[in-house]
Design an enzyme around this catalytic site. Structure first.
Site, PDB file in Angstrom:
ATOM      1  N   ALA A  39      28.142  -5.067 -29.524  1.00 18.78           N
ATOM      2  CA  ALA A  39      27.862  -5.857 -30.734  1.00 18.78           C
ATOM      3  C   ALA A  39      28.307  -7.312 -30.541  1.00 18.78           C
ATOM      4  O   ALA A  39      27.639  -8.240 -31.012  1.00 18.78           O
ATOM      5  CB  ALA A  39      28.585  -5.245 -31.930  1.00 18.78           C
ATOM      6  N   GLU A 119      22.487   3.744   2.784  1.00 18.07           N
ATOM      7  CA  GLU A 119      22.252   3.697   1.333  1.00 18.07           C
ATOM      8  C   GLU A 119      20.965   4.439   0.981  1.00 18.07           C
ATOM      9  O   GLU A 119      20.098   4.624   1.844  1.00 18.07           O
ATOM     10  CB  GLU A 119      22.205   2.264   0.820  1.00 18.07           C
ATOM     11  CG  GLU A 119      21.099   1.410   1.377  1.00 18.07           C
ATOM     12  CD  GLU A 119      21.194  -0.028   0.848  1.00 18.07           C
ATOM     13  OE1 GLU A 119      20.856  -0.237  -0.325  1.00 18.07           O
ATOM     14  OE2 GLU A 119      21.616  -0.913   1.620  1.00 18.07           O
ATOM     15  N   LYS A 121      17.222   5.193  -0.276  1.00 18.62           N
ATOM     16  CA  LYS A 121      16.006   4.369  -0.258  1.00 18.62           C
ATOM     17  C   LYS A 121      15.278   4.573  -1.576  1.00 18.62           C
ATOM     18  O   LYS A 121      14.727   5.647  -1.841  1.00 18.62           O
ATOM     19  CB  LYS A 121      15.113   4.765   0.912  1.00 18.62           C
ATOM     20  CG  LYS A 121      13.908   3.861   1.020  1.00 18.62           C
ATOM     21  CD  LYS A 121      13.177   4.054   2.321  1.00 18.62           C
ATOM     22  CE  LYS A 121      12.067   3.032   2.465  1.00 18.62           C
ATOM     23  NZ  LYS A 121      11.152   2.987   1.321  1.00 18.62           N
ATOM     24  N   ASP A 123      12.550   4.423  -4.503  1.00 23.04           N
ATOM     25  CA  ASP A 123      11.095   4.479  -4.510  1.00 23.04           C
ATOM     26  C   ASP A 123      10.614   3.436  -5.507  1.00 23.04           C
ATOM     27  O   ASP A 123      10.210   3.745  -6.619  1.00 23.04           O
ATOM     28  CB  ASP A 123      10.654   5.888  -4.923  1.00 23.04           C
ATOM     29  CG  ASP A 123       9.289   6.217  -4.396  1.00 23.04           C
ATOM     30  OD1 ASP A 123       8.729   5.377  -3.662  1.00 23.04           O
ATOM     31  OD2 ASP A 123       8.785   7.302  -4.718  1.00 23.04           O
ATOM     32  N   ARG A 142       6.457  -8.406  -1.821  1.00 25.78           N
ATOM     33  CA  ARG A 142       6.371  -8.435  -0.369  1.00 25.78           C
ATOM     34  C   ARG A 142       4.979  -8.870   0.102  1.00 25.78           C
ATOM     35  O   ARG A 142       4.824  -9.592   1.063  1.00 25.78           O
ATOM     36  CB  ARG A 142       6.691  -7.047   0.195  1.00 25.78           C
ATOM     37  CG  ARG A 142       6.818  -7.076   1.702  1.00 25.78           C
ATOM     38  CD  ARG A 142       6.588  -5.731   2.410  1.00 25.78           C
ATOM     39  NE  ARG A 142       7.275  -4.621   1.852  1.00 25.78           N
ATOM     40  CZ  ARG A 142       8.356  -4.050   2.368  1.00 25.78           C
ATOM     41  NH1 ARG A 142       8.914  -4.558   3.430  1.00 25.78           N
ATOM     42  NH2 ARG A 142       8.893  -2.987   1.811  1.00 25.78           N
ATOM     43  N   TYR A 230      19.409  -5.316  -1.214  1.00 20.95           N
ATOM     44  CA  TYR A 230      19.893  -4.692   0.012  1.00 20.95           C
ATOM     45  C   TYR A 230      19.965  -5.629   1.221  1.00 20.95           C
ATOM     46  O   TYR A 230      20.410  -5.223   2.285  1.00 20.95           O
ATOM     47  CB  TYR A 230      19.088  -3.444   0.360  1.00 20.95           C
ATOM     48  CG  TYR A 230      17.589  -3.632   0.420  1.00 20.95           C
ATOM     49  CD1 TYR A 230      16.996  -4.439   1.386  1.00 20.95           C
ATOM     50  CD2 TYR A 230      16.763  -2.979  -0.471  1.00 20.95           C
ATOM     51  CE1 TYR A 230      15.628  -4.598   1.457  1.00 20.95           C
ATOM     52  CE2 TYR A 230      15.378  -3.133  -0.422  1.00 20.95           C
ATOM     53  CZ  TYR A 230      14.823  -3.945   0.543  1.00 20.95           C
ATOM     54  OH  TYR A 230      13.469  -4.105   0.610  1.00 20.95           O
ATOM     55  N   LYS A 319      13.485   9.781   5.925  1.00 20.10           N
ATOM     56  CA  LYS A 319      12.767  10.265   4.739  1.00 20.10           C
ATOM     57  C   LYS A 319      13.139  11.703   4.409  1.00 20.10           C
ATOM     58  O   LYS A 319      13.383  12.511   5.313  1.00 20.10           O
ATOM     59  CB  LYS A 319      11.257  10.181   4.981  1.00 20.10           C
ATOM     60  CG  LYS A 319      10.729   8.770   5.114  1.00 20.10           C
ATOM     61  CD  LYS A 319      10.872   8.032   3.811  1.00 20.10           C
ATOM     62  CE  LYS A 319      10.108   6.749   3.736  1.00 20.10           C
ATOM     63  NZ  LYS A 319       8.710   6.852   3.425  1.00 20.10           N
ATOM     64  N   CYS A 413     -26.058  12.276   2.630  1.00 21.78           N
ATOM     65  CA  CYS A 413     -24.868  11.515   2.227  1.00 21.78           C
ATOM     66  C   CYS A 413     -24.752  11.498   0.697  1.00 21.78           C
ATOM     67  O   CYS A 413     -25.727  11.183   0.013  1.00 21.78           O
ATOM     68  CB  CYS A 413     -24.965  10.096   2.766  1.00 21.78           C
ATOM     69  SG  CYS A 413     -23.706   8.997   2.097  1.00 21.78           S
ATOM     70  N   CYS A 416     -25.528   7.626  -0.331  1.00 24.57           N
ATOM     71  CA  CYS A 416     -26.824   6.945  -0.140  1.00 24.57           C
ATOM     72  C   CYS A 416     -27.974   7.903   0.151  1.00 24.57           C
ATOM     73  O   CYS A 416     -29.111   7.460   0.317  1.00 24.57           O
ATOM     74  CB  CYS A 416     -26.705   5.934   0.999  1.00 24.57           C
ATOM     75  SG  CYS A 416     -26.579   6.717   2.607  1.00 24.57           S
ATOM     76  N   CYS A 431     -22.654  10.188   7.879  1.00 27.34           N
ATOM     77  CA  CYS A 431     -23.815   9.658   7.161  1.00 27.34           C
ATOM     78  C   CYS A 431     -24.537   8.731   8.124  1.00 27.34           C
ATOM     79  O   CYS A 431     -23.901   7.915   8.798  1.00 27.34           O
ATOM     80  CB  CYS A 431     -23.323   8.890   5.938  1.00 27.34           C
ATOM     81  SG  CYS A 431     -24.454   7.610   5.390  1.00 27.34           S
ATOM     82  N   CYS A 437     -25.832   2.292   3.382  1.00 31.14           N
ATOM     83  CA  CYS A 437     -24.955   3.130   2.556  1.00 31.14           C
ATOM     84  C   CYS A 437     -23.880   2.253   1.913  1.00 31.14           C
ATOM     85  O   CYS A 437     -23.137   1.549   2.598  1.00 31.14           O
ATOM     86  CB  CYS A 437     -24.309   4.202   3.428  1.00 31.14           C
ATOM     87  SG  CYS A 437     -23.117   5.193   2.532  1.00 31.14           S
TER      88      CYS A 437
HETATM   89  O1  I6G Z   1      11.966  -1.281   2.266  1.00 25.57           O
HETATM   90  C1  I6G Z   1      13.286  -1.255   2.387  1.00 25.57           C
HETATM   91  C2  I6G Z   1      14.054  -0.451   1.585  1.00 25.57           C
HETATM   92  C3  I6G Z   1      15.428  -0.435   1.706  1.00 25.57           C
HETATM   93  C4  I6G Z   1      13.904  -2.089   3.347  1.00 25.57           C
HETATM   94  C5  I6G Z   1      15.306  -2.072   3.478  1.00 25.57           C
HETATM   95  C6  I6G Z   1      16.059  -1.223   2.636  1.00 25.57           C
HETATM   96  O2  I6G Z   1      17.381  -1.249   2.804  1.00 25.57           O
HETATM   97  C7  I6G Z   1      18.144  -0.413   1.995  1.00 25.57           C
HETATM   98  N1  I6G Z   1      15.899  -2.859   4.391  1.00 25.57           N
HETATM   99  C8  I6G Z   1      15.152  -3.644   5.173  1.00 25.57           C
HETATM  100  C9  I6G Z   1      15.837  -4.487   6.189  1.00 25.57           C
HETATM  101  C10 I6G Z   1      13.773  -3.660   5.055  1.00 25.57           C
HETATM  102  N2  I6G Z   1      13.145  -2.896   4.138  1.00 25.57           N
HETATM  103  C11 I6G Z   1      12.934  -4.517   5.922  1.00 25.57           C
END
Ligand code: I6G
Length: 678
Positions: A39, A119, A121, A123, A142, A230, A319, A413, A416, A431, A437
């Site tokens: 507040a 760390e 990654k 999404d 980017r 990052y 990943k 196709c 076309c 095709c 086409c």
């Molecule tokens: O796309 C990315 C996600 C996370 C990154 C990244 C990252 O670091 C935690 N670090 C670099 C150096 C790059 N892409 C190029």
């Protein structure tokens, strides 16, 4: 009080309020230790809003009141990244990760355990945020890594982003990170959209991307965007610390949010432990992640490792495995690619898999359909790994209903209606419509304009779709007939973008023969084959006049590709496109070829590194190849010469370690001019 002194007092009060609000944001978002109740914070902001409303001259770009969103814009301007925004290589398995760690140690010539900064990654969407003298001035996506879109007005609305850095900031500081929408915010956003009967977002990533690419920042301001940083990009007036983990601390000290999950780990074993721990906690994190990132912590080691292609050798994204879900196969349709190949695409009952709602998945080709025994009506397993296109992995035969329909390859196709023919290997069906086409037209034009081909900025998938659908363009040659007035009439195209496209088209007219041949999209002719053809024939005319036997003589070109090349140019429509492209003004420097058996640089291998001032690197490589040399990407004991341009880095160091002879650009020019080894 005089008017002058009260104006000064108001200015002073506004500055004080801004500083206080920024400081309390830092306590709240970064230290997670608020000093005042919400507040009280609201009261400070309200006072500033009132003061600025009464005295608009006091409003500054870095005022927290400016987060509500500026007026809409017509289009995003381009931002050239001073330091390219790269991507990361992926490790999909434990073995990939161990191999990454092994490569790092081998390249560094050490058997010591490596320290990594690890760390999650996120999404989300990569973003670059620039501060000048501590004040937020610019944010860019980017894009293609070299040029992104200016999304400053939208990023300004992100509450946790400081508009003013804490402490003493350098003249220039570019931080890089990821913009995302937390899961709870995403759910709220979609619930509100559903209530209003609006379209809902498939996943938080799409919601974040859609919000950042809003032309109206007032809409973005209502989206629950957040940001984690990052790394850093361009900086001036500051030496970065010796460790990446210290740079992350530096970011945090400036008030920029970094992930609270960052840890320093040691060796592949430490990475894998971290991966397993984050994997266990993944579902309880407040944001979506698709893996973890490890970076060699020592900046000296990072410099020694350098980059390969567009990714650093000192970092990897590990990943999480592909995710699978079962759903019903409603239908199979056929998509037509650049060379006419028909790909069966599964139309699915939408299913949530790997954080995304999937309603289409590839079935690759008819052989795969038969091998997996896929039938319409089946329950199938859909697999999705990271950014890869989802695929139908298998059929749950035990759940097959009594009535299913077989997948039939069409005889004509679907776009076309030209006859479909099987390749000699019988796997791929095509095709036969060629440029007649619409699907092939679009794919061929998109390929022609793509970065590795003629690199025509602004001519991407969406524009090509519009141009072909509007009947404005049928072949790549038609692109060169477009003018700004015609382009500006297209949906979502401002006059400035239209002008930019026309000048990009103009610029693309000067190319290399190798790029031109690659851009034509001849089946199986990739960049290397196109370069080999250019070097062997020297001129387009020589190639156009070549028969099958002659093309087969080109080093590394076998009978199948040779046939594709000859058949491509024998097709009158293709020949016509090539002629029209030349009439439109496409040209390239003469590729110097030596008479057969007279290749003065035969047997020599060159590596080019750094920035050349007078030549494009590819051009120089083509010219060396034309004289019989090999031009390769990395230095080894087999390298004869390394040509070092400006800012040459790790390749130059490695070449010196290996005792390879190093040449400068002037020496390279002499070789090309005199056509003899140095
Ligand atoms: O796309 C990315 C996600 C996370 C990154 C990244 C990252 O670091 C935690 N670090 C670099 C150096 C790059 N892409 C190029």
């Amino acid at each position: 009080m005089s008017a002058g002194s009260s104006a000064k007092a108001w200015r002073g009060r506004a500055e004080r309020l801004r500083r206080d609000i920024e400081y309390h944001n830092y306590r709240y978002y970064i230290l997670d230790d608020p000093q005042i109740p919400d507040a009280e914070w609201d009261r400070l902001l309200q006072e500033l809003l009132t003061l600025e409303a009464a005295h608009p001259e006091l409003v500054t770009a870095d005022s927290p009141t400016q987060r509500v969103g500026a007026a809409p814009i017509d289009e995003f301007a381009e931002v050239r990244h001073r330091v390219p925004m790269l991507s990361l290589d992926n490790a999909l398995t434990e073995e990939d990760l161990r191999a990454f760690d092994r490569r790092v140690r081998e390249r560094l010539g050490t058997s010591d355990e490596i320290e990594y900064s690890a760390e999650p990654k996120l999404d989300g969407l990569a973003i670059s945020v620039t501060y000048e003298n501590g004040v937020f001035v610019r944010a860019a996506t980017r894009g293609d890594g070299r040029t992104g879109e200016d999304v400053t007005a939208n990023v300004r609305t992100i509450r946790s982003l400081p508009l003013h850095l804490q402490g003493k900031a350098p003249p220039l500081f570019e931080a890089r990170g990821e913009v995302f929408i937390p899961v709870s915010g995403f759910e709220r956003l979609n619930a509100d959209a559903a209530k209003r009967g609006e379209k809902i977002f498939a996943n938080p990533r799409n919601a974040a991307a859609g919000s950042l690419r809003q032309l109206d920042p007032r809409i973005t301001a209502q989206r629950p965007l957040d940001i984690f940083f990052y790394s850093v990009g361009a900086i001036e007036g500051l030496e970065l610390p010796a460790l990446h983990s210290q740079t992350l601390e530096l970011l945090r000290g400036y008030g920029l949010r970094v992930s609270p999950e960052i840890r320093r780990v040691r060796s592949a074993a430490g990475c894998l432990e971290y991966y397993a721990e984050i994997g266990r906690r993944r579902a309880s994190l407040s944001y979506q992640i698709d893996g973890v990132v490890y970076k060699v912590d020592s900046v000296t080691a990072q410099r020694a490792l350098g980059f390969v292609s567009r990714a650093p050798r000192w970092a990897v994204a590990h990943k999480f495995p592909a995710e699978e879900a079962s759903t019903q196969l409603r239908d199979v349709e056929f998509q037509v690619g650049r060379t006419g190949a028909l790909t069966p695409v599964a139309r699915l009952e939408p299913v949530f898999v790997g954080g995304v709602t999937v309603s289409n998945a590839t079935l690759h080709n008819m052989d795969e359909v038969l091998r997996k025994d896929v039938r319409i009506g089946d329950t199938v397993i859909v697999r999705r790994a990271g950014d890869v296109i989802p695929e139908v992995a298998r059929v749950l035969i035990e759940r097959r209903p009594a009535k299913t329909r077989e997948v039939q390859l069409p005889t004509r196709c679907p776009v076309c209606a030209a006859p479909v023919e099987r390749d000699a290997d019988a796997v791929v069906a095509r095709c036969t419509g060629g440029y007649r086409c619409n699907a092939q037209r679009k794919e061929r034009i998109r390929h022609f304009a793509s970065r590795r081909a003629l690199d025509i900025e602004g001519v991407g998938e969406r524009l090509v779709e519009q141009l072909v659908d509007a009947g404005l363009v049928e072949t790549p040659a038609d692109l060169y007939r477009l003018d700004a007035a015609t382009l500006a009439k297209l949906e979502r195209m401002g006059p400035k973008s239209a002008e930019n496209i026309v000048s990009a088209l103009q610029k693309s007219k000067l190319t290399t023969l190798a790029r031109f041949l690659f851009a034509l999209g001849v089946r199986d002719v990739g960049e290397a084959t196109a370069a080999a053809l250019a070097v062997h024939f020297g001129t387009l005319e020589q190639l156009l006049g070549a028969d099958l036997e002659t093309v087969q003589k080109v080093p590394d070109i076998g009978p199948v590709i040779a046939r594709h090349v000859v058949e491509f140019f024998a097709e009158p429509k293709n020949y016509d496109v090539v002629e029209r492209l030349q009439s439109a003004g496409l040209h390239w420097p003469q590729v110097e070829i030596s008479a057969e058996g007279e290749q003065p640089l035969a047997g020599l291998t060159f590596v080019l590194t750094g920035t050349l001032d007078t030549l494009q690197r590819e051009e120089a490589e083509d010219a060396l190849r034309a004289l019989g040399a090999k031009a390769v990407g990395s230095a080894s004991k087999k390298t004869s010469y390394l040509v070092a341009g400006r800012d040459a880095g790790s390749k130059l160091r490695r070449a010196k370690e290996l005792g390879i002879k190093v040449l400068d650009e002037a020496a390279l020019q002499r070789i090309l001019k005199e056509k003899r080894p140095p």
